[in-house]
Design a protein around this motif. Sequence first.
Motif, PDB file in Angstrom:
ATOM      1  N   ALA A   1       0.831  -1.201   0.000  1.00  0.00           N
ATOM      2  CA  ALA A   1       0.000   0.000   0.000  1.00  0.00           C
ATOM      3  C   ALA A   1       0.867   1.252   0.000  1.00  0.00           C
ATOM      4  N   ILE A   2       1.973   1.214   0.754  1.00  0.00           N
ATOM      5  CA  ILE A   2       2.876   2.369   0.775  1.00  0.00           C
ATOM      6  C   ILE A   2       4.244   1.938   0.277  1.00  0.00           C
ATOM      7  N   THR A   3       4.699   2.599  -0.781  1.00  0.00           N
ATOM      8  CA  THR A   3       6.008   2.315  -1.359  1.00  0.00           C
ATOM      9  C   THR A   3       6.752   3.635  -1.533  1.00  0.00           C
ATOM     10  N   ILE A   4       7.997   3.524  -1.957  1.00  0.00           N
ATOM     11  CA  ILE A   4       8.783   4.731  -2.229  1.00  0.00           C
ATOM     12  C   ILE A   4       8.123   5.571  -3.326  1.00  0.00           C
ATOM     13  N   ASP A   5       7.348   4.919  -4.183  1.00  0.00           N
ATOM     14  CA  ASP A   5       6.721   5.655  -5.284  1.00  0.00           C
ATOM     15  C   ASP A   5       5.482   6.426  -4.874  1.00  0.00           C
ATOM     16  N   ASN A   6       4.848   6.001  -3.790  1.00  0.00           N
ATOM     17  CA  ASN A   6       3.605   6.699  -3.446  1.00  0.00           C
ATOM     18  C   ASN A   6       3.598   7.203  -2.004  1.00  0.00           C
ATOM     19  N   ILE A   7       4.763   7.150  -1.358  1.00  0.00           N
ATOM     20  CA  ILE A   7       4.887   7.702  -0.007  1.00  0.00           C
ATOM     21  C   ILE A   7       4.815   9.233  -0.104  1.00  0.00           C
ATOM     22  N   ASN A   8       4.470   9.862   1.005  1.00  0.00           N
ATOM     23  CA  ASN A   8       4.523  11.319   1.109  1.00  0.00           C
ATOM     24  C   ASN A   8       5.890  11.813   0.598  1.00  0.00           C
ATOM     25  N   PRO A   9       5.916  12.550  -0.498  1.00  0.00           N
ATOM     26  CA  PRO A   9       7.213  12.925  -1.084  1.00  0.00           C
ATOM     27  C   PRO A   9       8.045  13.830  -0.164  1.00  0.00           C
TER      28      PRO A   9
ATOM     29  N   ILE B   1       8.424  13.419   2.991  1.00  0.00           N
ATOM     30  CA  ILE B   1       9.137  12.540   3.922  1.00  0.00           C
ATOM     31  C   ILE B   1      10.413  12.010   3.257  1.00  0.00           C
ATOM     32  N   LEU B   2      10.337  11.751   1.949  1.00  0.00           N
ATOM     33  CA  LEU B   2      11.537  11.300   1.228  1.00  0.00           C
ATOM     34  C   LEU B   2      12.641  12.345   1.318  1.00  0.00           C
ATOM     35  N   LYS B   3      12.247  13.616   1.188  1.00  0.00           N
ATOM     36  CA  LYS B   3      13.241  14.706   1.137  1.00  0.00           C
ATOM     37  C   LYS B   3      13.877  14.991   2.490  1.00  0.00           C
ATOM     38  N   LEU B   4      13.133  14.734   3.542  1.00  0.00           N
ATOM     39  CA  LEU B   4      13.571  15.106   4.889  1.00  0.00           C
ATOM     40  C   LEU B   4      14.908  14.453   5.258  1.00  0.00           C
TER      41      LEU B   4
ATOM     42  N   GLU C   1       9.500  18.527   5.566  1.00  0.00           N
ATOM     43  CA  GLU C   1       8.317  17.750   5.955  1.00  0.00           C
ATOM     44  C   GLU C   1       7.034  18.500   5.625  1.00  0.00           C
ATOM     45  N   TYR C   2       7.031  19.825   5.851  1.00  0.00           N
ATOM     46  CA  TYR C   2       5.805  20.602   5.667  1.00  0.00           C
ATOM     47  C   TYR C   2       5.709  21.237   4.283  1.00  0.00           C
TER      48      TYR C   2
END
Lengths: 509, 509
Positions: free
Chosen positions: A34-42, A44-47, A211-212
């Motif tokens: 359901a949650i992958t690197i492709d559809n995670i909150n972008p 959060i990836l950058k943080l 994050e924000y």
Amino acid sequence: MDFNNSSYKECSSKNLDDDVKLPSCTVRTMASKAITIDNINPNILKLEYAVRGPLVIRAAEIEKELEKGAQKPFKRVIKANIGDAHAMGQTPITFIRQVISCVTSPELIEKGDYPEDVKQRAREILGACGGNSVGSYTSSHGIEYIRRHVAEYIERRDGYPANWEDICLSSGASTAIKNCLQLLCNNIGGKPSGVMIPIPQYPLYSASLAEYGLEQVGYYLDEDHQWGLDIEELERALADASKNCNVRALVVINPGNPTGQVLTRDNIESIIKFAHKHKLFLFADEVYQDNVYAEGSKFFSFKKVLREIGSPFDDIELASFMTVSKGYMGECGLRGGWMELVNLDPHVQAHLYKCISAMLCPSTLGQTAVDCVARPPLPGEPSYELWIREKTAVLDSLNKRAKMIVDTFNQMEGFKCNIVQGAMYAFPRFELPPKAIKAAAAEGKTPDTFYAFRLLEETGICVVPGSGFGQRPGTYHFRTTILPQPELLKEMLDIFQAFHKKFTAEFSN
Amino acid sequence: MDFNNSSYKECSSKNLDDDVKLPSCTVRTMASKAITIDNINPNILKLEYAVRGPLVIRAAEIEKELEKGAQKPFKRVIKANIGDAHAMGQTPITFIRQVISCVTSPELIEKGDYPEDVKQRAREILGACGGNSVGSYTSSHGIEYIRRHVAEYIERRDGYPANWEDICLSSGASTAIKNCLQLLCNNIGGKPSGVMIPIPQYPLYSASLAEYGLEQVGYYLDEDHQWGLDIEELERALADASKNCNVRALVVINPGNPTGQVLTRDNIESIIKFAHKHKLFLFADEVYQDNVYAEGSKFFSFKKVLREIGSPFDDIELASFMTVSKGYMGECGLRGGWMELVNLDPHVQAHLYKCISAMLCPSTLGQTAVDCVARPPLPGEPSYELWIREKTAVLDSLNKRAKMIVDTFNQMEGFKCNIVQGAMYAFPRFELPPKAIKAAAAEGKTPDTFYAFRLLEETGICVVPGSGFGQRPGTYHFRTTILPQPELLKEMLDIFQAFHKKFTAEFSN
């Protein structure tokens, strides 16, 4: 299986669509989740948060390897990466711990042989708790009794009134800072909000902005002038950023983290006028207000200067942050802090308080520590002598360590370290031979990260590379705390000098 | 000046462009502020949290009025609005408090006359803290020693293995829930992510979804069948919502808050299959796992059922949440909790842990409470007898109170209350005369809010209107805790009955 390690870190920075090439990443195909690197909150990836980043994770691994008997050229890891005073041997302030024990186990108030002021304080705090228990929720912005003491503390510090209803207790300063930053999230005219932060900065700010989805607007501190804050540089950064975002807030860290500067009163006045001119919300990160060492340096709160300069500048919106984790207390693990809100639109303040209320309340025992800091024992009270002795000993020792560390770095070839006027860190600049820069590139690391990893692997000393805080391009720094106890600090600095000589020899022709 | 009050609340819901008409809102014109209602984060404006909403704020005002000697038809406010056991007179579990006192003041380990297992536990926890002090930061997902105990607790509970590295300690369950929800923020194909939550629900969910801009996808619990969870209703809600959002997660609260139902094992199995079918991330809010009262009801964790049913259903992503605030402990003020993560994509879990690391760590004393709950005294250990006696007394008493409250409500005219099988609340449905509904409309309140305000003003009893949790249109409920101690609860229910009679008479023809 710990996924949060450096080998994963490298893997996550590559193209994950292509994950068949990355065996350590292919526990299952991405599509089944359901949650992958492709559809995670972008966002959060950058943080990123360097203070606990890959280097620190590696340091923990090395500690475990040492425990298991691995042979290394050193016997222990020295964690100079984080402002964690007790972990480095600082002893707690007795008064704080006695009060916490008494509110936790009220039978100690009568049975234990504690001083009368400790018992009285514990009784009063319990009286302000629902059902006389620290197990009850408190008001979400904290216990009124304690908020009133914080307001009195601020009044004593500044000589100007503080309204207890504008004090909001929190789980350390970080939570309060994030709550305020979150107010700014908006896209007006299709542009995100921007927040000015110093470079170098404490990475909670860059992490929270990512994050924000807020735009980071960096302004450089002036290393050649003792990490001073130059208003022209603020104007430049604001003008540059205004094309891409609506700049709405300014963060100032005083005393500085990681830079250790203590702003002069005049400098603070200019910053307030700048914030007023551009209608910026001012975040005053004043968590190191007790940590001022250098002769001639003095802590001035933004609130005090704002009141002194008066109209028309004194209507700017200001949030000032404080914690029990720093200062002479170093009670990081208790998670206690506060913010004072000044001049907020009352609607906005109400919405902020409403938002905080869904998180229930900060820890009652953290709040208890806040109370002890806001209202320490007074002269004549039974706990006063011990309290002032313990407090003075910690601050005097930090003062000596601040000088020792700066002196040592400035004796090292290619090093230049500003005076640590305050806070808990040195942030020296150092030169790297071209061969080292090349070797770093070959490993896909920034040069300062390469240096810090080598330092860690060869000596067990863990510092944080300057790139985690931000630095002018082409300059290299690291942050080290001044927290190892004097003997260990001396040992650390000796090892450091030897390492640096060896490193420089290795990478010079 | 407290801005967070009901008069402000009304003002904020009007058109604020027009603020000259609202004298209490015009401290200054909006345009002079960096953050105003017009440019604040719009999600923060939408967020609501009824458990601490306007009614509860009014209750606090009434308490202050009573303190100042105001004449009211009652002598005290009974806060039945929040699951705050100690505030309602429940006494703490001795073992938890003794261990916390010992880790706070280590001299108590030798000096105090504590049982040997308390001392040993305190020594071990201190040994797992940096510098042997609870004043040190811990790993951001918690102390390894305690995470291992939580994994062992889960293994004992379920009979299936748990991996300690998948356990993340937190400041109560709320923080952990929010951290996981935040992963879902994304707009794929121009549609926001949607999260299925029960109606009625615990409003942390609706508040957090609003805060993060996630779409709330409500599914109704079946009041006529003991608040059961019907898979057809899940399918309906999912199908309806799929037009507007990408439904990616499902929240289940078991035992239920505010509804008090305990799901059967079969029901849980169906829910897991539903989540598997639609590839949903499952949030299992299991904070009331110790609070099961009704005969024939038993708590089954989602993790256990998932392991039992096996392939192909057992690969769904699951996060299960637990806290020390509920159960028999009721240690709300200590802020301790955990989540267990099951089947997460390792990349996603790494990013989640990274995100948590910027917030440093949960309170060490909250973590200490978690340790006591995860590894309570064993038979034969010195603290066992007292621990089991205290635990049993709390749960037996809650059991009796759950029955007392349901019986009373079901005797009241126009009331219907399902059995409180578990958790800490009753959520009765009640009829309102048309005249009362009209009177509520005239005051701009929902009918259940009107009723709850009247109840508060006339009796001092504070409950939360059903509209704060969600209810089928045209039905009216409120949530009351079962936490007042037996004598007070009896008094409260007597007052309640008298009020309801009077209210019904007033608004009937």
